[in-house]
Design a protein around this motif. Structure first.
Motif, mmCIF file in Angstrom:
data_model
loop_
_atom_site.group_PDB
_atom_site.id
_atom_site.type_symbol
_atom_site.label_atom_id
_atom_site.label_comp_id
_atom_site.label_asym_id
_atom_site.label_seq_id
_atom_site.Cartn_x
_atom_site.Cartn_y
_atom_site.Cartn_z
ATOM 1 N N ASN A 1 0.929 -1.249 0.064
ATOM 2 C CA ASN A 1 0.011 0.106 -0.124
ATOM 3 C C ASN A 1 0.764 1.234 -0.152
ATOM 4 O O ASN A 1 1.984 1.189 0.571
ATOM 5 N N LYS B 1 0.051 1.760 -6.536
ATOM 6 C CA LYS B 1 -0.031 0.439 -7.478
ATOM 7 C C LYS B 1 -1.444 0.770 -8.190
ATOM 8 O O LYS B 1 -1.547 0.268 -9.443
ATOM 9 N N THR B 2 -2.423 0.929 -7.614
ATOM 10 C CA THR B 2 -3.694 1.131 -8.257
ATOM 11 C C THR B 2 -3.776 2.388 -9.372
ATOM 12 O O THR B 2 -4.234 2.138 -10.551
ATOM 13 N N THR B 3 -3.059 3.302 -8.945
ATOM 14 C CA THR B 3 -2.955 4.448 -10.110
ATOM 15 C C THR B 3 -2.136 3.983 -10.963
ATOM 16 O O THR B 3 -2.443 4.361 -12.472
ATOM 17 N N ALA C 1 -1.770 0.968 -12.379
ATOM 18 C CA ALA C 1 -2.646 0.032 -13.126
ATOM 19 C C ALA C 1 -3.448 0.909 -14.064
ATOM 20 O O ALA C 1 -3.641 0.499 -15.351
ATOM 21 N N ALA D 1 -10.552 -5.548 -10.741
ATOM 22 C CA ALA D 1 -10.462 -4.762 -9.425
ATOM 23 C C ALA D 1 -10.396 -6.087 -8.298
ATOM 24 O O ALA D 1 -11.296 -6.263 -7.679
ATOM 25 N N ASP E 1 -8.351 -5.855 -5.906
ATOM 26 C CA ASP E 1 -8.211 -5.460 -4.547
ATOM 27 C C ASP E 1 -9.391 -5.358 -3.814
ATOM 28 O O ASP E 1 -10.054 -4.152 -3.880
ATOM 29 N N ALA F 1 -10.485 0.871 -3.666
ATOM 30 C CA ALA F 1 -9.645 0.717 -4.699
ATOM 31 C C ALA F 1 -10.605 0.340 -5.918
ATOM 32 O O ALA F 1 -10.140 0.749 -7.272
ATOM 33 N N GLN G 1 -11.862 3.584 -7.613
ATOM 34 C CA GLN G 1 -10.507 4.416 -8.434
ATOM 35 C C GLN G 1 -10.229 3.736 -9.549
ATOM 36 O O GLN G 1 -10.033 4.553 -10.426
ATOM 37 N N LEU G 2 -10.349 2.493 -9.729
ATOM 38 C CA LEU G 2 -10.017 1.714 -10.823
ATOM 39 C C LEU G 2 -11.169 1.812 -11.917
ATOM 40 O O LEU G 2 -10.711 2.320 -13.065
ATOM 41 N N ARG H 1 -15.285 -6.013 -11.371
ATOM 42 C CA ARG H 1 -15.310 -5.994 -9.768
ATOM 43 C C ARG H 1 -16.187 -6.564 -9.314
ATOM 44 O O ARG H 1 -17.515 -7.224 -9.768
ATOM 45 N N ASP I 1 -5.590 -5.575 -10.752
ATOM 46 C CA ASP I 1 -4.972 -4.948 -9.654
ATOM 47 C C ASP I 1 -5.245 -5.741 -8.433
ATOM 48 O O ASP I 1 -6.236 -6.441 -8.101
#
Length: 404
Positions: free
Chosen positions: A213, A217-219, A221, A239, A241, A247, A250-251, A264, A294
């Protein structure tokens, strides 16, 4: 005697008046009772009731009219909204920046960052006569830049034995020599292509993003999806995560901007492997070029969570082969991130590194040490917060930038 007579007469008169009044009241009361019994209503009562009935009717009419007007207004509003929606075109997906443009811009950004790493090295090596203390300063500078002890010692030995440094007279020649030595360490001929871009790559080509964290990482991706879209590739994101509530949202935000679908779970805390499995099915069904999965950020001492990363890979491979596992590292953490990197490499097997926040700080030497420690190349770097501030790692551009 006369007074008594007068009083008696007055009393008789009063009694008579009372009796007459009582007689009149009784007569009217009997008439009202008779009228009620015959279904009649007194004229005064009838007028009152007629007036009340008229008022009630008027109020009812006004209420009905108001209701009709409100319904008409609602209908007009609905029609206006529908017309506006019909007239308003759907938002066009963004057009991400091309790879070539990114490389040029990122190189310029690195050169302007005031990197102390390259400048400190050049200032030392540009002296007329280098003492033992100067060479110690060179090695200290490399260590502070997170080049790593082994790589730093190797570079110092190479520089000390190079006649262009020990017998130099031209600063430009010193700079050129330093650049060559750094390029050797960084790896000028290393294949840094993503597997998805190699000839004969699986389709869809699966990329699993891992990292603790806070590394972005997600950004990353989301930015990687934009990079593929800029190359004309069709992308699906998963997704997986599921432990961080924001998360998946955000994705999805990243995906929506470039028209990339995101698979997701409909609930927090769902099995990440099941999301990865579903995403693999979606990518295969839609004949996508790339699937980016992710995963949750992990602490390197959480062995059960690291085991889960292995499970995500195994479950995904029931649908599609996994061609790439990218470890996202925050470049500013330097050597502190190496312990985490090694655990990830053991847990799931990484094929490349993405260095986020490589903004030209003294920690830029992490490029050299992370490759030497993990035996895998740095494939992508990020130099900013912008949506297109992610690009393939260019060794020569990187070295030029830190020596600028």
């Amino acid at each position: 005697m006369e007074m008594n007579t007068v009083l008696a007469v007055i009393g008789v008169i009063v009694v008579a008046v009372v009796l007459i009044a009582l007689s009149i009241w009784l007569s009217k009361s009997r008439k009202r009772d008779l009228d009620r019994a015959m279904g009649k209503v007194a004229p005064d009562d009838q007028r009152t009731r007629d007036a009340k009935a008229a008022a009630d009717a008027r109020l009812a009419a006004e209420a009905a009219e108001a209701e009709a007007e409100a319904a008409a207004d609602a209908s007009d509003a609905a029609q206006s909204t529908q017309s506006a929606q019909s007239a308003e075109p759907a938002a066009e997906p963004e057009s991400p920046e091309s790879v070539g443009s990114r490389l040029t811009r990122l190189k310029a950004k690195l050169a302007k960052s005031g990197n102390p790493f390259g400048k400190a090295l050049f200032d030392i090596l540009a002296k007329d006569n280098l003492s033992e203390s100067d060479w110690e300063d060179v090695e200290d500078t490399l260590l502070l830049a997170d080049v790593g002890a082994e790589a730093s010692a190797q570079l110092v030995d190479d520089l000390r034995t190079d006649a262009r440094i020990t017998g130099k007279s031209d600063p430009a020649e010193v700079r050129a020599t330093l650049k060559e030595k750094l390029l050797d360490l960084v790896g000028r001929d290393t294949d840094r292509r993503l597997n998805a871009e190699k000839p004969g790559a699986d389709k869809p080509s699966v990329i699993i993003m891992v990292g603790v964290n806070g590394t972005g990482k997600t950004t990353t991706a989301g930015k990687l999806a934009r990079l593929f879209v800029a190359e004309g590739k069709q992308v699906v994101m998963g997704a997986a995560d599921t432990f961080r509530a924001a998360a998946a949202d955000q994705l999805e935000t990243w995906g929506a901007r470039v028209n990339v679908p995101v698979v997701r779970s409909d609930k927090d805390g769902a099995d990440p492997a099941s999301v990865a499995f579903e995403a693999a099915g979606k990518a295969k069904e839609s004949d996508a070029d790339v699937l980016i999965i992710d995963t949750a950020g992990r602490l390197q001492n959480k062995s059960n969570l690291m085991d889960e990363l292995g499970k995500i890979r195994r479950v995904t491979e029931k649908q599609l082969p996994v061609g790439e596992v990218l470890l996202v590292l925050d470049a500013t953490t330097g050597q502190n991130g190496m312990a985490q990197a090694k655990v990830f490499a053991e847990a799931i097997g990484i094929t490349g590194v993405v260095l986020s926040k490589l903004d030209g700080s003294a920690k830029g030497g992490i490029v050299i040490s992370v490759q030497k420690e993990l035996g895998v190349p740095v494939k992508l770097v990020g130099l900013g917060e912008g949506p297109d501030d992610l690009a393939p790692f260019d060794p020569e551009g990187f070295v030029d930038g830190i020596l600028a």
